[in-house]
Design a protein around this motif. Sequence first.
Motif, short mmCIF file in Angstrom:
data_model
loop_
_atom_site.label_atom_id
_atom_site.label_comp_id
_atom_site.label_asym_id
_atom_site.label_seq_id
_atom_site.Cartn_x
_atom_site.Cartn_y
_atom_site.Cartn_z
N GLN A 204 46.09 82.84 73.98
CA GLN A 204 44.97 82.96 74.92
C GLN A 204 43.68 82.34 74.38
OE1 GLN A 204 45.14 83.95 78.09
NE2 GLN A 204 47.32 84.19 77.76
N LEU A 205 43.65 82.01 73.11
CA LEU A 205 42.45 81.44 72.51
C LEU A 205 42.66 79.96 72.16
CD1 LEU A 205 41.68 84.32 69.98
CD2 LEU A 205 40.58 83.95 72.19
N GLN A 206 41.63 79.18 72.33
CA GLN A 206 41.66 77.78 71.92
C GLN A 206 41.07 77.71 70.52
OE1 GLN A 206 39.41 75.72 74.94
NE2 GLN A 206 40.57 76.68 76.58
N VAL A 207 41.53 76.77 69.70
CA VAL A 207 41.00 76.64 68.35
C VAL A 207 40.56 75.21 68.09
CG1 VAL A 207 43.22 76.22 67.18
CG2 VAL A 207 41.36 77.28 65.92
N GLY A 208 39.42 75.08 67.41
CA GLY A 208 38.89 73.77 67.06
C GLY A 208 38.21 73.80 65.71
N GLY A 209 37.90 72.62 65.22
CA GLY A 209 37.27 72.48 63.91
C GLY A 209 38.28 71.95 62.92
N GLY A 210 38.19 70.67 62.64
CA GLY A 210 39.12 70.06 61.70
C GLY A 210 40.50 69.78 62.27
N ILE A 211 40.63 69.77 63.59
CA ILE A 211 41.93 69.50 64.21
C ILE A 211 42.23 68.01 64.11
CG2 ILE A 211 43.30 69.62 66.33
CD1 ILE A 211 42.61 72.38 65.08
N THR A 212 43.45 67.70 63.66
CA THR A 212 43.90 66.31 63.51
C THR A 212 45.33 66.20 64.05
OG1 THR A 212 44.94 66.56 61.35
CG2 THR A 212 42.55 66.11 61.38
N ILE A 213 45.84 64.99 64.05
CA ILE A 213 47.23 64.76 64.44
C ILE A 213 48.19 65.49 63.51
CG2 ILE A 213 47.53 62.64 63.08
CD1 ILE A 213 48.80 62.94 66.65
N ASP A 214 47.78 65.70 62.26
CA ASP A 214 48.64 66.32 61.26
C ASP A 214 48.70 67.85 61.35
OD1 ASP A 214 49.31 63.83 60.11
OD2 ASP A 214 47.45 63.86 58.96
N ASN A 215 47.68 68.49 61.95
CA ASN A 215 47.69 69.96 61.97
C ASN A 215 47.65 70.58 63.37
OD1 ASN A 215 45.00 69.80 62.80
ND2 ASN A 215 44.17 70.38 60.81
N ALA A 216 47.56 69.77 64.40
CA ALA A 216 47.43 70.31 65.76
C ALA A 216 48.61 71.21 66.14
CB ALA A 216 47.27 69.17 66.77
N LEU A 217 49.82 70.75 65.88
CA LEU A 217 51.00 71.57 66.22
C LEU A 217 51.04 72.86 65.41
CD1 LEU A 217 53.85 68.95 66.73
CD2 LEU A 217 52.71 70.35 68.47
N GLU A 218 50.59 72.81 64.17
CA GLU A 218 50.53 74.00 63.33
C GLU A 218 49.67 75.08 63.97
OE1 GLU A 218 48.24 75.19 59.22
OE2 GLU A 218 49.24 73.25 59.27
N TRP A 219 48.52 74.68 64.53
CA TRP A 219 47.63 75.65 65.17
C TRP A 219 48.21 76.18 66.49
CZ3 TRP A 219 44.44 78.41 62.67
CH2 TRP A 219 43.91 77.92 61.48
#
Length: 177
Positions: free
Chosen positions: A85-100
């Motif tokens: 239900q929450l969106q996350v941002g800050g330092g998001i890249t192609i390498d970590n987006a799926l992890e979040w």
Amino acid sequence: MAPIAHRPRTLFRPCIDLHQGKVKQIVGGTLQDHSDDGLKTNFVSDAGYYAGLYRIYDLRGAHVIKLGSNNDDAAREALAAWPDQLQVGGGITIDNALEWLDAGAQKVIVTSWLFPNAKFSVDRLIELCDKVGRDRLVVDISCRVRNGGWWVAMNKWQTVTDMEPTSRDSARGSTKR
């Protein structure tokens, strides 16, 4: 005369700004990369508490923003308090987006990674859309005033990019995907 349907004109989007692992309401413009000496806050708290409140009061569309390093644990705490239900941002890249997304984020929010050397990259946008899906991606276009116009800013609003969202030139980044 038929009644006019009520439409809200303002939509409240709660935010959890994380700095050094804590929720902080930071006074605008006082956050700097090189030093916390000038940082001014109105309050400091824990991430899980606010995510829990947002869940109790069903405040959808909330986002968790990691302002700098040492915020991953607090972001995961917030995501665990209200998964998907929450969106996350800050330092998001192609390498970590799926992890979040796997950690429980409903969507990832990206700005800086899309602007290498402060220049917008449509190729990076397409690559990230292909990886996470456009329905799970939010492109943040937070802006600052420069030369009498509004320009997209990144890196905690410290770096102004080459994109002026009010100009027709910003359409160069649009894609019909």
